[in-house]
Design a protein around this motif. Sequence first.
Motif, PDB file in Angstrom:
ATOM      1  N   VAL A 192       0.979  -1.281  -0.150  1.00 33.48           N
ATOM      2  CA  VAL A 192      -0.157   0.103   0.201  1.00 33.48           C
ATOM      3  C   VAL A 192       1.109   1.141  -0.075  1.00 33.48           C
ATOM      4  CG1 VAL A 192      -0.238   0.301   2.471  1.00 33.48           C
ATOM      5  CG2 VAL A 192      -1.992   0.822   1.117  1.00 33.48           C
ATOM      6  N   THR A 193       0.245   2.557  -0.406  1.00 33.43           N
ATOM      7  CA  THR A 193       0.965   3.651  -0.485  1.00 33.43           C
ATOM      8  C   THR A 193       0.577   4.479   0.801  1.00 33.43           C
ATOM      9  OG1 THR A 193       0.902   3.872  -2.883  1.00 33.43           O
ATOM     10  CG2 THR A 193       1.382   5.792  -1.582  1.00 33.43           C
ATOM     11  N   ASP A 194       1.742   5.121   1.489  1.00 37.05           N
ATOM     12  CA  ASP A 194       1.322   5.860   2.871  1.00 37.05           C
ATOM     13  C   ASP A 194       1.080   7.363   2.466  1.00 37.05           C
ATOM     14  OD1 ASP A 194       3.637   7.229   2.406  1.00 37.05           O
ATOM     15  OD2 ASP A 194       4.676   6.212   3.939  1.00 37.05           O
ATOM     16  N   ILE A 195       0.801   7.942   3.241  1.00 36.94           N
ATOM     17  CA  ILE A 195       0.396   9.461   3.225  1.00 36.94           C
ATOM     18  C   ILE A 195       1.591  10.089   2.575  1.00 36.94           C
ATOM     19  CG2 ILE A 195       1.225  10.387   5.587  1.00 36.94           C
ATOM     20  CD1 ILE A 195      -1.422  12.021   5.594  1.00 36.94           C
ATOM     21  N   ASP A 196       2.766   9.911   2.531  1.00 36.26           N
ATOM     22  CA  ASP A 196       3.955  10.510   2.061  1.00 36.26           C
ATOM     23  C   ASP A 196       3.896   9.913   0.485  1.00 36.26           C
ATOM     24  OD1 ASP A 196       4.493  12.297   4.245  1.00 36.26           O
ATOM     25  OD2 ASP A 196       5.428  10.454   5.236  1.00 36.26           O
ATOM     26  N   GLY A 197       3.211   9.019   0.077  1.00 35.40           N
ATOM     27  CA  GLY A 197       3.545   8.455  -1.294  1.00 35.40           C
ATOM     28  C   GLY A 197       4.593   7.456  -1.361  1.00 35.40           C
ATOM     29  N   LYS A 198       4.972   6.904  -0.064  1.00 39.21           N
ATOM     30  CA  LYS A 198       5.914   5.905  -0.201  1.00 39.21           C
ATOM     31  C   LYS A 198       5.242   4.550   0.033  1.00 39.21           C
ATOM     32  CE  LYS A 198       9.331   8.724   2.314  1.00 39.21           C
ATOM     33  NZ  LYS A 198      10.050   8.988   3.573  1.00 39.21           N
ATOM     34  N   THR A 199       5.847   3.532  -0.755  1.00 37.36           N
ATOM     35  CA  THR A 199       5.296   2.227  -0.570  1.00 37.36           C
ATOM     36  C   THR A 199       5.598   1.469   0.596  1.00 37.36           C
ATOM     37  OG1 THR A 199       5.485   1.985  -2.716  1.00 37.36           O
ATOM     38  CG2 THR A 199       5.155  -0.192  -1.689  1.00 37.36           C
ATOM     39  N   VAL A 200       4.629   0.812   1.197  1.00 38.29           N
ATOM     40  CA  VAL A 200       4.978  -0.150   2.449  1.00 38.29           C
ATOM     41  C   VAL A 200       4.223  -1.252   2.380  1.00 38.29           C
ATOM     42  CG1 VAL A 200       2.973   0.843   3.769  1.00 38.29           C
ATOM     43  CG2 VAL A 200       4.669  -0.033   4.995  1.00 38.29           C
ATOM     44  N   SER A 201       4.814  -2.543   2.757  1.00 41.14           N
ATOM     45  CA  SER A 201       4.332  -3.788   2.638  1.00 41.14           C
ATOM     46  C   SER A 201       4.604  -4.632   3.742  1.00 41.14           C
ATOM     47  CB  SER A 201       4.889  -4.567   1.525  1.00 41.14           C
ATOM     48  OG  SER A 201       6.216  -4.842   1.547  1.00 41.14           O
ATOM     49  N   ASN A 202       4.222  -5.989   3.728  1.00 40.02           N
ATOM     50  CA  ASN A 202       4.471  -6.889   5.157  1.00 40.02           C
ATOM     51  C   ASN A 202       5.615  -7.174   5.040  1.00 40.02           C
ATOM     52  OD1 ASN A 202       3.567  -8.083   2.577  1.00 40.02           O
ATOM     53  ND2 ASN A 202       4.347  -9.812   3.647  1.00 40.02           N
ATOM     54  N   VAL A 203       6.613  -6.977   3.996  1.00 38.58           N
ATOM     55  CA  VAL A 203       7.906  -7.495   4.360  1.00 38.58           C
ATOM     56  C   VAL A 203       8.861  -6.496   4.844  1.00 38.58           C
ATOM     57  CG1 VAL A 203       7.892  -8.932   2.047  1.00 38.58           C
ATOM     58  CG2 VAL A 203       8.651  -6.555   1.928  1.00 38.58           C
ATOM     59  N   ASP A 204       8.236  -5.216   5.046  1.00 36.05           N
ATOM     60  CA  ASP A 204       8.939  -4.025   5.710  1.00 36.05           C
ATOM     61  C   ASP A 204       8.843  -4.196   7.213  1.00 36.05           C
ATOM     62  OD1 ASP A 204       9.696  -2.335   3.130  1.00 36.05           O
ATOM     63  OD2 ASP A 204       7.648  -2.087   3.378  1.00 36.05           O
ATOM     64  N   LEU A 205       7.930  -5.154   7.675  1.00 33.50           N
ATOM     65  CA  LEU A 205       7.717  -5.524   9.140  1.00 33.50           C
ATOM     66  C   LEU A 205       8.634  -6.638   9.595  1.00 33.50           C
ATOM     67  CD1 LEU A 205       4.127  -4.918   8.991  1.00 33.50           C
ATOM     68  CD2 LEU A 205       5.823  -3.330   9.740  1.00 33.50           C
ATOM     69  N   TYR A 206       9.803  -6.415   9.823  1.00 34.48           N
ATOM     70  CA  TYR A 206      11.057  -7.380  10.138  1.00 34.48           C
ATOM     71  C   TYR A 206      11.716  -7.183  11.498  1.00 34.48           C
ATOM     72  CZ  TYR A 206      13.892  -3.850   8.035  1.00 34.48           C
ATOM     73  OH  TYR A 206      14.276  -2.470   7.971  1.00 34.48           O
ATOM     74  N   ALA A 207      11.129  -6.271  12.382  1.00 32.24           N
ATOM     75  CA  ALA A 207      11.602  -6.031  13.558  1.00 32.24           C
ATOM     76  C   ALA A 207      11.413  -7.166  14.291  1.00 32.24           C
ATOM     77  CB  ALA A 207      11.149  -4.667  14.019  1.00 32.24           C
ATOM     78  N   LYS A 208      11.966  -6.921  15.473  1.00 27.72           N
ATOM     79  CA  LYS A 208      11.653  -8.041  16.805  1.00 27.72           C
ATOM     80  C   LYS A 208      10.095  -7.969  16.973  1.00 27.72           C
ATOM     81  CE  LYS A 208      12.999  -9.585  21.320  1.00 27.72           C
ATOM     82  NZ  LYS A 208      13.755  -9.691  22.655  1.00 27.72           N
ATOM     83  N   VAL A 209       9.747  -6.695  17.204  1.00 23.22           N
ATOM     84  CA  VAL A 209       8.093  -6.404  17.412  1.00 23.22           C
ATOM     85  C   VAL A 209       7.744  -5.489  16.393  1.00 23.22           C
ATOM     86  CG1 VAL A 209       6.422  -5.899  18.963  1.00 23.22           C
ATOM     87  CG2 VAL A 209       8.316  -6.974  19.658  1.00 23.22           C
TER      88      VAL A 209
END
Length: 346
Positions: free
Chosen positions: A220-237
């Motif tokens: 999906v695209t965020d409010i700043d026009g940047k792409t974010v996806s499930n693969v970006d969620l790689y932190a410990k939590v």
Amino acid sequence: MQPMKQMSKDIRHFLLLLFTIHFSLFTLSCGPDGDHFEMKGKFKGFNQGELYIYATDGPSQKLDTIAIINGSFEYSTTLDGLRTYVIVFPNFSELPIIGQPGKKVTVEGDASHLKEVEVKGTKENEAMTAFRLQTSQMTPPEVVKTAEEFINDNPQALASIYILNKVFIQSQTPDYDKALELATVIMNASPENHAIAKLKKQLEGLKNYKEKGLLPKFTVTDIDGKTVSNVDLYAKVNVISTWASWNYDSQNAQRKLKRLERMHGSQLKFVSICLDASKKECRKNMDRDSIRWHNICDGKMWETPILGQLGLYFLPDNIITDSKGKIIAHSITTNELERKIEELLK
């Protein structure tokens, strides 16, 4: 003599036409027409200001405003069926109103006692008011018991759907099993009601979704026009959450996440979904609270596609995952969310 008779006849026709126009205008001024819903209100102790109002169901769920002038307000809209509205006060208190085509309701109360505000004019609103007044001084367990009794006694009432959502789903201690049970009761009484059909489907989907245990893929695209996806969620939590500028609990959750981010840094990753109808309002609140992580806001409120993809149906709502996308918690309260994150980062 004939011209005088003709003139007299013309005058009669003119007066009849004038009377017809006047009567029509008078009739329209007496109340809403067949597809209009109107509300008028008075508040003691609230002379000037502005309220928010939004519909919880139907095709249009945009956020609107109501001006308070000299303690009074008026609001009207066109409806094609029953609709549940929520008025949000400056202190974030909420007042549910059932809209009905061709009807008018009155709202009266004291700004210092918003729980006691009365809505009159239709049976639906009077039933909702009676429930609110009855439960205003009750303990949470008593409210739950009374709400269950109300829904079982009035399964066909639109007020029952609002009460189901408020008491059993969006509470500090949600009970999704009981919510699904009561949603089935309402559905059986009103099988043609699309709102309860949607809610029942969401509750069933939430149950199945939790059992699968993995975060669905999304981009999906965020409010700043940047792409974010499930693969970006790689932190410990990782936390995905919902919020809106007109909902205090959800804003409070965002501030707590901000505090945790300052404490734990890269061990945490957040994605938030804002349900505001205005990107400008979303941005203003982000700047105020120094929120810098990905925020999704498309102005569609509850129609935002990512909500359905992720099974986020409430406000506030949340999902916690680990670095591999495994769901650790879903739809927990703000206090539980904070505790769970701190527990996972020990």
